[in-house]
Design an enzyme around this catalytic site. Structure first.
Site, PDB file in Angstrom:
ATOM      1  N   HIS A 229      13.027  44.777  53.110  1.00 11.39           N
ATOM      2  CA  HIS A 229      13.793  43.855  53.975  1.00 11.39           C
ATOM      3  C   HIS A 229      14.461  42.801  53.102  1.00 11.39           C
ATOM      4  O   HIS A 229      15.211  43.142  52.206  1.00 11.39           O
ATOM      5  CB  HIS A 229      12.831  43.264  55.012  1.00 11.39           C
ATOM      6  CG  HIS A 229      13.440  42.497  56.138  1.00 11.39           C
ATOM      7  ND1 HIS A 229      14.780  42.441  56.391  1.00 11.39           N
ATOM      8  CD2 HIS A 229      12.849  41.749  57.113  1.00 11.39           C
ATOM      9  CE1 HIS A 229      14.998  41.690  57.460  1.00 11.39           C
ATOM     10  NE2 HIS A 229      13.851  41.258  57.919  1.00 11.39           N
ATOM     11  N   HIS A 270      20.027  51.553  55.323  1.00 13.29           N
ATOM     12  CA  HIS A 270      19.800  50.543  56.378  1.00 13.29           C
ATOM     13  C   HIS A 270      19.239  51.245  57.604  1.00 13.29           C
ATOM     14  O   HIS A 270      19.558  52.393  57.876  1.00 13.29           O
ATOM     15  CB  HIS A 270      21.114  49.843  56.747  1.00 13.29           C
ATOM     16  CG  HIS A 270      20.903  48.541  57.438  1.00 13.29           C
ATOM     17  ND1 HIS A 270      20.686  48.461  58.791  1.00 13.29           N
ATOM     18  CD2 HIS A 270      20.812  47.289  56.955  1.00 13.29           C
ATOM     19  CE1 HIS A 270      20.498  47.196  59.122  1.00 13.29           C
ATOM     20  NE2 HIS A 270      20.573  46.451  58.028  1.00 13.29           N
ATOM     21  N   ASP A 328      22.255  43.184  50.705  1.00 18.77           N
ATOM     22  CA  ASP A 328      21.504  42.705  49.528  1.00 18.77           C
ATOM     23  C   ASP A 328      22.067  43.203  48.211  1.00 18.77           C
ATOM     24  O   ASP A 328      21.617  42.779  47.145  1.00 18.77           O
ATOM     25  CB  ASP A 328      20.038  43.160  49.651  1.00 18.77           C
ATOM     26  CG  ASP A 328      19.352  42.468  50.818  1.00 18.77           C
ATOM     27  OD1 ASP A 328      18.901  43.154  51.740  1.00 18.77           O
ATOM     28  OD2 ASP A 328      19.326  41.219  50.803  1.00 18.77           O
TER      29      ASP A 328
HETATM   30  C1  SDX Z   1      17.841  44.250  55.119  1.00 16.73           C
HETATM   31  O1  SDX Z   1      17.248  45.498  59.860  1.00 16.73           O
HETATM   32  C2  SDX Z   1      18.069  44.702  59.341  1.00 16.73           C
HETATM   33  O2  SDX Z   1      19.073  44.300  59.937  1.00 16.73           O
HETATM   34  C3  SDX Z   1      17.734  44.222  57.943  1.00 16.73           C
HETATM   35  C4  SDX Z   1      18.802  43.389  57.262  1.00 16.73           C
HETATM   36  C5  SDX Z   1      18.957  42.045  57.913  1.00 16.73           C
HETATM   37  O3  SDX Z   1      20.030  41.442  57.755  1.00 16.73           O
HETATM   38  O4  SDX Z   1      17.968  41.545  58.512  1.00 16.73           O
HETATM   39  O5  SDX Z   1      20.039  44.066  57.300  1.00 16.73           O
HETATM   40  C6  SDX Z   1      18.442  43.089  55.800  1.00 16.73           C
HETATM   41  O6  SDX Z   1      16.648  44.389  55.141  1.00 16.73           O
HETATM   42  C7  SDX Z   1      18.733  45.266  54.456  1.00 16.73           C
HETATM   43  C8  SDX Z   1      17.929  46.454  53.820  1.00 16.73           C
HETATM   44  C9  SDX Z   1      17.438  45.980  52.470  1.00 16.73           C
HETATM   45  N1  SDX Z   1      16.507  47.008  51.880  1.00 16.73           N
HETATM   46  C10 SDX Z   1      16.867  47.715  50.816  1.00 16.73           C
HETATM   47  O7  SDX Z   1      17.972  47.705  50.283  1.00 16.73           O
HETATM   48  C11 SDX Z   1      15.735  48.565  50.254  1.00 16.73           C
HETATM   49  C12 SDX Z   1      16.261  49.980  49.953  1.00 16.73           C
HETATM   50  N2  SDX Z   1      16.554  50.627  51.203  1.00 16.73           N
HETATM   51  C13 SDX Z   1      15.524  51.498  51.743  1.00 16.73           C
HETATM   52  O8  SDX Z   1      14.224  51.067  51.547  1.00 16.73           O
HETATM   53  C14 SDX Z   1      15.861  51.973  53.148  1.00 16.73           C
HETATM   54  O9  SDX Z   1      17.177  52.340  53.158  1.00 16.73           O
HETATM   55  C15 SDX Z   1      15.603  51.075  54.326  1.00 16.73           C
HETATM   56  C16 SDX Z   1      14.203  50.560  54.361  1.00 16.73           C
HETATM   57  C17 SDX Z   1      16.558  49.915  54.342  1.00 16.73           C
HETATM   58  C18 SDX Z   1      15.802  51.941  55.534  1.00 16.73           C
HETATM   59  O10 SDX Z   1      14.817  52.922  55.436  1.00 16.73           O
HETATM   60  P1  SDX Z   1      14.810  54.163  56.424  1.00 16.73           P
HETATM   61  O11 SDX Z   1      15.071  53.707  57.811  1.00 16.73           O
HETATM   62  O12 SDX Z   1      13.606  55.006  56.193  1.00 16.73           O
HETATM   63  O13 SDX Z   1      16.083  54.971  55.956  1.00 16.73           O
HETATM   64  P2  SDX Z   1      16.528  56.258  56.645  1.00 16.73           P
HETATM   65  O14 SDX Z   1      15.579  56.687  57.712  1.00 16.73           O
HETATM   66  O15 SDX Z   1      17.936  56.052  57.024  1.00 16.73           O
HETATM   67  O16 SDX Z   1      16.378  57.307  55.444  1.00 16.73           O
HETATM   68  C19 SDX Z   1      17.059  58.500  55.557  1.00 16.73           C
HETATM   69  C20 SDX Z   1      16.853  59.235  54.232  1.00 16.73           C
HETATM   70  C21 SDX Z   1      15.392  59.430  53.846  1.00 16.73           C
HETATM   71  O17 SDX Z   1      15.338  60.625  53.080  1.00 16.73           O
HETATM   72  P3  SDX Z   1      14.990  62.028  53.860  1.00 16.73           P
HETATM   73  O18 SDX Z   1      13.591  61.894  54.391  1.00 16.73           O
HETATM   74  O19 SDX Z   1      16.017  62.176  54.961  1.00 16.73           O
HETATM   75  O20 SDX Z   1      15.119  63.074  52.800  1.00 16.73           O
HETATM   76  O21 SDX Z   1      17.435  58.478  53.166  1.00 16.73           O
HETATM   77  C22 SDX Z   1      16.452  58.179  52.204  1.00 16.73           C
HETATM   78  C23 SDX Z   1      15.116  58.298  52.896  1.00 16.73           C
HETATM   79  O22 SDX Z   1      14.095  58.597  51.962  1.00 16.73           O
HETATM   80  N3  SDX Z   1      16.713  56.819  51.742  1.00 16.73           N
HETATM   81  C24 SDX Z   1      16.915  56.472  50.476  1.00 16.73           C
HETATM   82  C25 SDX Z   1      17.197  55.094  50.489  1.00 16.73           C
HETATM   83  N4  SDX Z   1      17.150  54.656  51.749  1.00 16.73           N
HETATM   84  C26 SDX Z   1      16.849  55.721  52.524  1.00 16.73           C
HETATM   85  N5  SDX Z   1      16.887  57.182  49.315  1.00 16.73           N
HETATM   86  C27 SDX Z   1      17.143  56.500  48.174  1.00 16.73           C
HETATM   87  N6  SDX Z   1      17.420  55.172  48.111  1.00 16.73           N
HETATM   88  C28 SDX Z   1      17.465  54.457  49.246  1.00 16.73           C
HETATM   89  N7  SDX Z   1      17.731  53.132  49.198  1.00 16.73           N
END
Ligand code: SDX
Length: 390
Positions: A229, A270, A328
């Site tokens: 987050h 996201h 971010d």
């Molecule tokens: C914020 O909710 C909000 O509004 C939050 C926020 C706010 O203003 O309050 O916008 C602020 O928190 C932004 C997010 C910041 N976090 C990061 O940048 C950390 C890196 N991102 C990931 O941890 C991830 O993308 C999340 C946590 C943000 C979302 O995770 P999800 O919901 O599990 O992502 P998804 O379901 O869309 O994933 C789909 C696929 C998965 O792979 P498969 O199982 O389909 O094979 O994409 C992969 C995930 O493993 N994936 C990534 C990835 N993010 C998702 N792979 C590599 N790198 C990434 N960053």
């Protein structure tokens, strides 16, 4: 259903809540605050005007804005006993650990004579939080550097005041760089609110029990801290510095794809956006401006970031999963250019998001609500008897 909050009747049965504050269309990459697109607010508004909009629902007249700013200035100081509370922390404590404690400690000063059902009490709590977060955040930074707390200067703007309290010392006059102040204010605007994200949902759930707003905001800060987050902005800088050179990007792209490797590309992906985060676009433009004005357009970290973004937007793994840069991804590069240490990045996110948190809290408490009660999908043992014969 599994993993989705199903709130009590006070919330819509779809497992969410009603709110009029922020609208997001994740597929289209749209973010509106009270109907205004974030890119327009970032270009034409400023943080305190955006605070007024989020809290009251309309943009202020010039007189309303002046009064709002004046009231914010009247609450920027904190009780001197907060300094003693601060000194109970280790000098090397993470500033987020200190902020969770300091903000919760505000309850001790205001909770006793606060009626959350009184709109005026709720409004004054909002002012106290908006005003005091920069003071508390700067105190955390100064304490970690072993420098004295710098008291707020009310002749300065919100962003100037924060940077003054962060970087001034009693030894000499300190002039805030206007480029830094403008960039800081834009970062504040871009992080102000974002619908029902994890930390805002925490604040609403905590508030639904009737807990005081200072404790609820402290709970929001705790949730924001996680690297999935708000902690991502600090993690992005750490990742870019670990990559170190564009020649090593492919190695990290492969790590991000490897299901056996917990590494994720920080600043990408996201829960809601499956398109460019509109805040990331503005943040990238601000990043270019700030670094160009500072003569750092060739900052190696910016080069790595841009190359990473380009690869991720072309690589099938990321394209198929709709993983775009989020808010971010660029914010940390700007804050580093301003001279802010990575350990303060999420604190600054929390400072900015305070208006979102308190606006959602106020919206919920000012209408009919019930205590939130997330349900579960039970997957454990069915009923069975205790074995009596041993
Ligand atoms: C914020 O909710 C909000 O509004 C939050 C926020 C706010 O203003 O309050 O916008 C602020 O928190 C932004 C997010 C910041 N976090 C990061 O940048 C950390 C890196 N991102 C990931 O941890 C991830 O993308 C999340 C946590 C943000 C979302 O995770 P999800 O919901 O599990 O992502 P998804 O379901 O869309 O994933 C789909 C696929 C998965 O792979 P498969 O199982 O389909 O094979 O994409 C992969 C995930 O493993 N994936 C990534 C990835 N993010 C998702 N792979 C590599 N790198 C990434 N960053």
């Amino acid at each position: 259903s599994h993993g989705v909050f199903t709130y009590d009747p006070g919330f819509m049965a779809t497992g969410s809540c009603e709110s009029a504050i922020t609208y997001i269309d994740g597929d289209a990459g749209v973010l509106l605050h009270r109907g205004y697109p974030i890119a327009q607010l970032a270009e034409h508004s400023d943080y305190l005007e955006t605070c007024y909009l989020l809290l009251y629902g309309e943009l202020p007249s010039s007189e309303q804005k002046a009064n709002f700013i004046e009231t914010v200035k009247n609450h920027t100081m904190v009780s001197e006993s907060m300094q003693k509370f601060l000194e109970g922390f280790r000098h090397d404590a993470h500033p987020m650990a200190i902020m969770v404690g300091l903000v919760s400690a505000l309850s001790a000063f205001y909770q006793d004579h606060m009626d959350i059902n009184d709109p005026e009490h709720r409004e004054i709590a909002a002012f106290r939080l908006i005003s005091k977060m920069p003071t508390l955040a700067a105190m955390c930074f100064k304490y970690s550097k072993g420098q004295p707390t710098m008291y707020p200067r009310n002749e300065l703007s919100y962003a100037e005041n924060f940077l003054y309290m962060m970087f001034a010392t009693p030894c000499e006059d300190y002039k805030v760089n206007p480029v830094f102040a403008n960039a800081m204010d834009k970062i504040f605007v871009l992080h102000a609110d974002h619908e029902q994200n994890a930390s805002t949902s925490t604040v609403r759930l905590a508030g639904s029990s009737g807990a005081n707003p200072f404790a609820c905001i402290s709970a929001g800060i705790t949730t924001l801290w996680g690297p999935a987050h708000g902690g991502a902005n600090e993690a992005v800088l750490t990742m870019l510095e670990e990559i170190g050179d564009v020649s090593r990007i492919d190695e990290f792209i492969e790590k991000a794809k490897d299901k056996n490797d917990p590494f994720r590309l920080m600043g990408f992906g996201h829960r809601v956006y499956k398109n460019f985060d509109p805040r990331a676009k503005v943040m990238r433009e601000t990043c270019d401006q700030v670094l160009a004005e500072l003569g750092q357009a060739n900052d190696p970290l910016l080069k790595i970031a841009k190359r990473l973004e380009q690869i991720a937007l072309e690589d099938p793994y990321f394209v198929e999963r709709k993983l775009y840069p989020n808010v971010d991804f660029y914010s940390g590069i700007i804050m580093k250019a301003i001279g802010i240490p990575t350990s303060m990045f999420t604190v600054i996110f929390a400072m900015s998001r305070t208006i979102g948190w308190i606006s959602h809290w106020n919206e919920m408490i000012s209408g009919p609500y019930k205590i939130g009660r997330p349900r579960q999908l039970y997957v454990g043992k069915t009923e069975r008897d205790y074995p009596t014969e041993k």
